[in-house]
Design an enzyme around this catalytic site. Structure first.
Site, mmCIF file in Angstrom:
data_model
loop_
_atom_site.group_PDB
_atom_site.id
_atom_site.type_symbol
_atom_site.label_atom_id
_atom_site.label_comp_id
_atom_site.label_asym_id
_atom_site.label_seq_id
_atom_site.Cartn_x
_atom_site.Cartn_y
_atom_site.Cartn_z
ATOM 1 C CE1 TYR A 1 -82.613 3.558 -7.779
ATOM 2 C CE2 TYR A 1 -84.674 2.881 -6.787
ATOM 3 C CZ TYR A 1 -83.846 2.960 -7.876
ATOM 4 O OH TYR A 1 -84.271 2.445 -9.086
ATOM 5 C CG ASP B 1 -88.338 -0.630 -7.629
ATOM 6 O OD1 ASP B 1 -88.204 -1.812 -7.978
ATOM 7 O OD2 ASP B 1 -87.543 0.275 -7.979
ATOM 8 C CG HIS C 1 -79.708 -1.043 -10.450
ATOM 9 N ND1 HIS C 1 -79.750 -0.292 -9.308
ATOM 10 C CD2 HIS C 1 -80.478 -0.369 -11.347
ATOM 11 C CE1 HIS C 1 -80.510 0.775 -9.498
ATOM 12 N NE2 HIS C 1 -80.951 0.750 -10.731
ATOM 13 C CE LYS D 1 -84.623 -1.598 -9.051
ATOM 14 N NZ LYS D 1 -84.964 -0.400 -8.279
HETATM 15 N N1 LIG Z 1 -84.091 -0.094 -12.643
HETATM 16 C C1 LIG Z 1 -83.714 1.112 -12.979
HETATM 17 O O1 LIG Z 1 -82.654 1.311 -13.592
HETATM 18 C C2 LIG Z 1 -84.600 2.280 -12.638
HETATM 19 C C3 LIG Z 1 -84.315 3.553 -13.155
HETATM 20 C C4 LIG Z 1 -85.161 4.601 -12.813
HETATM 21 C C5 LIG Z 1 -86.261 4.373 -12.001
HETATM 22 N N2 LIG Z 1 -86.504 3.132 -11.493
HETATM 23 C C6 LIG Z 1 -87.658 2.865 -10.581
HETATM 24 O O2 LIG Z 1 -88.850 3.342 -11.192
HETATM 25 C C7 LIG Z 1 -89.494 4.266 -10.312
HETATM 26 C C8 LIG Z 1 -90.279 5.314 -11.091
HETATM 27 O O3 LIG Z 1 -89.449 6.015 -11.976
HETATM 28 P P1 LIG Z 1 -88.920 7.513 -11.721
HETATM 29 O O4 LIG Z 1 -89.043 7.820 -10.283
HETATM 30 O O5 LIG Z 1 -87.568 7.614 -12.315
HETATM 31 O O6 LIG Z 1 -89.866 8.434 -12.595
HETATM 32 P P2 LIG Z 1 -91.433 8.533 -12.914
HETATM 33 O O7 LIG Z 1 -92.217 7.730 -11.952
HETATM 34 O O8 LIG Z 1 -91.603 8.339 -14.377
HETATM 35 O O9 LIG Z 1 -91.693 10.088 -12.681
HETATM 36 C C9 LIG Z 1 -91.588 10.698 -11.443
HETATM 37 C C10 LIG Z 1 -91.909 12.186 -11.687
HETATM 38 O O10 LIG Z 1 -93.292 12.343 -12.041
HETATM 39 C C11 LIG Z 1 -93.923 13.238 -11.111
HETATM 40 N N3 LIG Z 1 -95.272 12.724 -10.868
HETATM 41 C C12 LIG Z 1 -95.611 11.570 -10.241
HETATM 42 N N4 LIG Z 1 -96.936 11.407 -10.256
HETATM 43 C C13 LIG Z 1 -97.467 12.485 -10.899
HETATM 44 C C14 LIG Z 1 -98.799 12.870 -11.223
HETATM 45 N N5 LIG Z 1 -99.838 12.116 -10.905
HETATM 46 N N6 LIG Z 1 -98.965 14.058 -11.867
HETATM 47 C C15 LIG Z 1 -97.903 14.826 -12.191
HETATM 48 N N7 LIG Z 1 -96.617 14.510 -11.912
HETATM 49 C C16 LIG Z 1 -96.415 13.333 -11.268
HETATM 50 C C17 LIG Z 1 -93.064 13.197 -9.864
HETATM 51 O O11 LIG Z 1 -93.151 14.423 -9.167
HETATM 52 P P3 LIG Z 1 -93.588 14.455 -7.608
HETATM 53 O O12 LIG Z 1 -92.690 13.510 -6.881
HETATM 54 O O13 LIG Z 1 -93.403 15.881 -7.238
HETATM 55 O O14 LIG Z 1 -95.037 14.016 -7.588
HETATM 56 C C18 LIG Z 1 -91.653 13.008 -10.450
HETATM 57 O O15 LIG Z 1 -91.130 14.263 -10.871
HETATM 58 C C19 LIG Z 1 -88.312 4.835 -9.508
HETATM 59 O O16 LIG Z 1 -88.728 5.530 -8.348
HETATM 60 C C20 LIG Z 1 -87.515 3.589 -9.247
HETATM 61 O O17 LIG Z 1 -88.090 2.834 -8.198
HETATM 62 C C21 LIG Z 1 -85.689 2.086 -11.809
#
Ligand SMILES: NC(=O)c1ccc[n+]([C@@H]2O[C@H](COP(=O)([O-])OP(=O)(O)OC[C@H]3O[C@@H](n4cnc5c(N)ncnc54)[C@H](OP(=O)(O)O)[C@@H]3O)[C@@H](O)[C@H]2O)c1
Length: 283
Positions: free
Chosen positions: A49, A44, A107, A74
């Site tokens: 990004y 994704d 988005h 997106k």
């Molecule tokens: N459509 C939208 O508006 C929108 C907005 C935000 C995000 N997104 C999508 O959703 C995806 C995921 O959301 P996000 O990246 O914002 O946040 P998330 O997945 O909720 O959290 C990522 C955080 O959690 C940590 N983490 C991951 N796995 C872990 C584990 N097993 N144990 C402990 N910590 C862990 C990561 O650190 P490390 O990297 O150091 O492991 C990072 O700091 C994004 O990458 C993006 O593709 C979409």
């Protein structure tokens, strides 16, 4: 891997890999390569990004057949509207170095997204996109879009984690046949989520981690999940969630964690203003 079938018959992995906040191209290529090695087949990304090129390079270098990888990107507000979205789609396609995209999303629901939707319907019919969808659409905007267009969104990607469970959104999206995909399953690490007093004992009971419990909780609700991790061990951990099941009691306990905490509230004037001002820093 479990798959969901979208409302147009396309199959999508239920667990994928998000690449938000990894703008460095060399780093994101390496991370996506590791994610593909770990078994992820859904990636994704988004034009905002700034890593579409890196995602494309990692996919090509992996030698995994293109048809086995599901790529989402997106369109941002800067490119909203009929003409701009057609152009932005081609830019994303070129940056990814692909000849089709599996899922293309609006988005955020700001600007002339109806014009974008018409462009996306045409690109879909032309076979350039396998499924089209939206992101961050509240229930009213989603239903209005559906009622005024020919093709229904296949996906609505919205913020979902234990503190923001989106029960009403899940109901409405389901009623209209729109698959929900949850972003930020770990609330981006906010609210001390990995040390939560309800999640920790559940994880211990199943001999799993809190992260695995959170992903499993979403998978059992038929949500598509896209955790992000820059760490190989954590990306493997997040992928290993298909060998256990949360009980009804576990699911009920987790339901008590709803607090209304939001990473982003798209229904606020501040977000409408700041997002409309945000430009993609294209090279
Ligand atoms: N459509 C939208 O508006 C929108 C907005 C935000 C995000 N997104 C999508 O959703 C995806 C995921 O959301 P996000 O990246 O914002 O946040 P998330 O997945 O909720 O959290 C990522 C955080 O959690 C940590 N983490 C991951 N796995 C872990 C584990 N097993 N144990 C402990 N910590 C862990 C990561 O650190 P490390 O990297 O150091 O492991 C990072 O700091 C994004 O990458 C993006 O593709 C979409």
């Amino acid at each position: 891997m479990k798959y969901v079938t979208l409302n147009n018959g396309v199959k999508m992995p239920q667990l994928g890999f998000g690449v938000y906040q990894i703008p460095d191209l060399a780093e994101s290529e390496k991370i996506v390569s590791e994610a593909l090695k770990a078994g992820y087949r859904l990636i994704d990304t988004a034009s905002t990004y700034l890593n579409e090129e890196a995602v494309g390079r990692a996919i090509r270098k992996s030698k995994i057949p293109r048809a086995e990888i599901f790529v989402t990107t997106k369109v941002w507000i800067e490119d909203i509207g009929y003409e701009a979205t057609k152009k932005a789609f081609q830019t994303s396609l070129d940056k990814l170095g692909l000849d089709y995209i599996d899922l293309f999303l609006i988005h955020v629901p700001f600007g002339d997204y109806y014009g974008s939707w018409r462009a996306m319907e045409e690109l879909y019919k032309a076979g350039k996109i396998r499924a089209i969808g939206v992101s961050n659409f509240s229930e009213d905007r989603l239903v209005d879009l559906i009622l005024n267009n020919e093709i229904k969104p296949a996906i609505n990607q919205i913020e979902i984690h234990p503190f923001r469970q989106q029960r009403r959104a899940l109901e409405v999206n389901k009623e209209y046949g729109v698959q929900v995909e949850g972003w930020a399953p770990f609330a981006e690490g906010n609210c001390n989520i990995f040390h939560n007093e309800i999640l920790m004992p559940i994880a211990e009971k199943h001999q799993k981690t809190v992260a695995q419990v959170i992903l499993r909780w979403q998978i059992q609700q038929e949500i598509v999940v896209i955790p992000k991790s820059a760490d190989v061990q954590r990306m493997q951990e997040n992928f290993d969630v298909f060998d256990f099941e949360l009980s009804e009691e576990d699911m009920t306990q987790i339901s008590y964690l709803e607090t209304g905490f939001k990473i982003i509230n798209h229904l606020t004037v501040d977000i409408a203003k700041s997002f409309n001002e945000m430009k993609i820093l294209r090279a």
